[in-house]
Design a protein around this motif. Structure first.
Motif, PDB file in Angstrom:
ATOM      1  N   GLN A  55       2.700  -1.679  -3.208  1.00 17.37           N
ATOM      2  CA  GLN A  55       2.078  -0.742  -2.262  1.00 17.37           C
ATOM      3  C   GLN A  55       1.830   0.635  -2.880  1.00 17.37           C
ATOM      4  O   GLN A  55       0.771   1.222  -2.655  1.00 17.37           O
ATOM      5  N   PRO A  56       2.750   1.198  -3.690  1.00 16.49           N
ATOM      6  CA  PRO A  56       2.462   2.513  -4.285  1.00 16.49           C
ATOM      7  C   PRO A  56       1.214   2.516  -5.167  1.00 16.49           C
ATOM      8  O   PRO A  56       0.534   3.540  -5.278  1.00 16.49           O
ATOM      9  N   SER A  57       0.878   1.369  -5.752  1.00 17.42           N
ATOM     10  CA  SER A  57      -0.344   1.285  -6.559  1.00 17.42           C
ATOM     11  C   SER A  57      -1.589   1.464  -5.700  1.00 17.42           C
ATOM     12  O   SER A  57      -2.567   2.090  -6.123  1.00 17.42           O
ATOM     13  N   VAL A  58      -1.561   0.929  -4.489  1.00 18.35           N
ATOM     14  CA  VAL A  58      -2.687   1.094  -3.567  1.00 18.35           C
ATOM     15  C   VAL A  58      -2.797   2.555  -3.149  1.00 18.35           C
ATOM     16  O   VAL A  58      -3.882   3.133  -3.137  1.00 18.35           O
ATOM     17  N   ALA A  59      -1.664   3.169  -2.843  1.00 22.85           N
ATOM     18  CA  ALA A  59      -1.662   4.587  -2.452  1.00 22.85           C
ATOM     19  C   ALA A  59      -2.231   5.451  -3.573  1.00 22.85           C
ATOM     20  O   ALA A  59      -3.048   6.345  -3.333  1.00 22.85           O
ATOM     21  N   LYS A  60      -1.836   5.165  -4.799  1.00 19.42           N
ATOM     22  CA  LYS A  60      -2.324   5.931  -5.955  1.00 19.42           C
ATOM     23  C   LYS A  60      -3.827   5.734  -6.136  1.00 19.42           C
ATOM     24  O   LYS A  60      -4.563   6.687  -6.358  1.00 19.42           O
ATOM     25  N   LEU A  61      -4.277   4.488  -6.024  1.00 16.00           N
ATOM     26  CA  LEU A  61      -5.692   4.191  -6.191  1.00 16.00           C
ATOM     27  C   LEU A  61      -6.536   4.920  -5.138  1.00 16.00           C
ATOM     28  O   LEU A  61      -7.602   5.434  -5.432  1.00 16.00           O
ATOM     29  N   GLU A  62      -6.037   4.975  -3.905  1.00 16.66           N
ATOM     30  CA  GLU A  62      -6.797   5.612  -2.823  1.00 16.66           C
ATOM     31  C   GLU A  62      -6.924   7.122  -3.015  1.00 16.66           C
ATOM     32  O   GLU A  62      -7.811   7.736  -2.434  1.00 16.66           O
ATOM     33  N   ARG A  63      -6.058   7.701  -3.815  1.00 13.36           N
ATOM     34  CA  ARG A  63      -6.127   9.149  -4.071  1.00 13.36           C
ATOM     35  C   ARG A  63      -6.982   9.491  -5.282  1.00 13.36           C
ATOM     36  O   ARG A  63      -7.307  10.643  -5.517  1.00 13.36           O
ATOM     37  N   ARG A  64      -7.351   8.491  -6.055  1.00 15.52           N
ATOM     38  CA  ARG A  64      -8.106   8.745  -7.288  1.00 15.52           C
ATOM     39  C   ARG A  64      -9.533   9.183  -6.985  1.00 15.52           C
ATOM     40  O   ARG A  64     -10.146   8.732  -6.028  1.00 15.52           O
ATOM     41  N   THR A  65     -10.047  10.050  -7.849  1.00 13.45           N
ATOM     42  CA  THR A  65     -11.439  10.472  -7.724  1.00 13.45           C
ATOM     43  C   THR A  65     -12.310   9.831  -8.795  1.00 13.45           C
ATOM     44  O   THR A  65     -13.532   9.955  -8.768  1.00 13.45           O
ATOM     45  N   ASP A  66     -11.677   9.133  -9.748  1.00 11.91           N
ATOM     46  CA  ASP A  66     -12.407   8.480 -10.825  1.00 11.91           C
ATOM     47  C   ASP A  66     -11.707   7.163 -11.131  1.00 11.91           C
ATOM     48  O   ASP A  66     -10.481   7.119 -11.251  1.00 11.91           O
ATOM     49  N   MET A  67     -12.466   6.077 -11.229  1.00  6.74           N
ATOM     50  CA  MET A  67     -11.870   4.779 -11.532  1.00  6.74           C
ATOM     51  C   MET A  67     -12.922   3.853 -12.124  1.00  6.74           C
ATOM     52  O   MET A  67     -14.123   4.117 -12.047  1.00  6.74           O
ATOM     53  N   TYR A  68     -12.463   2.759 -12.700  1.00  3.39           N
ATOM     54  CA  TYR A  68     -13.366   1.746 -13.221  1.00  3.39           C
ATOM     55  C   TYR A  68     -14.089   1.057 -12.066  1.00  3.39           C
ATOM     56  O   TYR A  68     -13.518   0.875 -10.980  1.00  3.39           O
ATOM     57  N   ILE A  69     -15.305   0.647 -12.323  1.00  2.00           N
ATOM     58  CA  ILE A  69     -16.061  -0.089 -11.313  1.00  2.00           C
ATOM     59  C   ILE A  69     -15.345  -1.398 -10.982  1.00  2.00           C
ATOM     60  O   ILE A  69     -15.283  -1.802  -9.820  1.00  2.00           O
ATOM     61  N   SER A  70     -14.756  -2.033 -11.972  1.00  2.00           N
ATOM     62  CA  SER A  70     -14.048  -3.290 -11.729  1.00  2.00           C
ATOM     63  C   SER A  70     -12.844  -3.079 -10.807  1.00  2.00           C
ATOM     64  O   SER A  70     -12.543  -3.937  -9.969  1.00  2.00           O
TER      65      SER A  70
END
Length: 103
Positions: A55-70
Motif C-alpha cells: 500500500q505505501p507504494s501506491v501512496a508514493k506513486l499517487e504523489r509523484r509528478t513524474d513517472m514512466y508511462i509503463s
C-alpha cells in the motif's frame, strides 16, 4: 437541518442545473490519480493488491509528478481503465501510438 441534494437541485433554474452539469463533467474529466482511484471505488490497499505491491507504494506513486508511462499504464489498468497518450496542438490532436503495445 440538512437538505437533500435532490431537493436543492429541483429548486435550481434549468440554466443553473446545466452549468452545474458542465462543471461536474469538467471535474470528472480531469483529476489526480488519488481522486480517480477514489472515484472508481478503490482503496489504496485494494489497488496495491491488484498491482502486487504494498500500500505505501501506491501512496508514493499517487504523489509523484513524474513517472514512466509503463508505471502509469499499470496503475490505470489495475483500476480497469486504458491509458492513451494524446498530444494537443492548436490545429488538432494526435494519439501517440508507439506506447500502445509496451508490456
Amino acid at each position: 437541518m440538512a437538505k437533500k441534494f435532490a431537493d436543492l437541485r429541483a429548486q435550481m433554474t434549468p440554466q443553473a442545473r446545466e452549468q452545474a452539469d458542465e462543471k461536474t463533467q469538467t471535474m470528472l474529466a480531469e483529476m489526480p490519480l488519488h481522486e480517480l482511484r477514489r472515484a472508481r471505488g478503490l482503496s489504496q490497499k485494494m489497488l496495491a493488491e491488484a498491482l502486487h505491491v504494498q500500500q505505501p507504494s501506491v501512496a508514493k506513486l499517487e504523489r509523484r509528478t513524474d513517472m514512466y508511462i509503463s508505471t502509469l499504464r499499470s496503475h490505470i489498468e489495475a483500476m480497469g481503465g486504458e491509458l492513451e497518450v494524446i498530444a494537443k496542438f492548436p490545429d488538432g490532436v494526435v494519439k501517440i501510438n508507439n506506447f500502445a503495445e509496451l508490456a
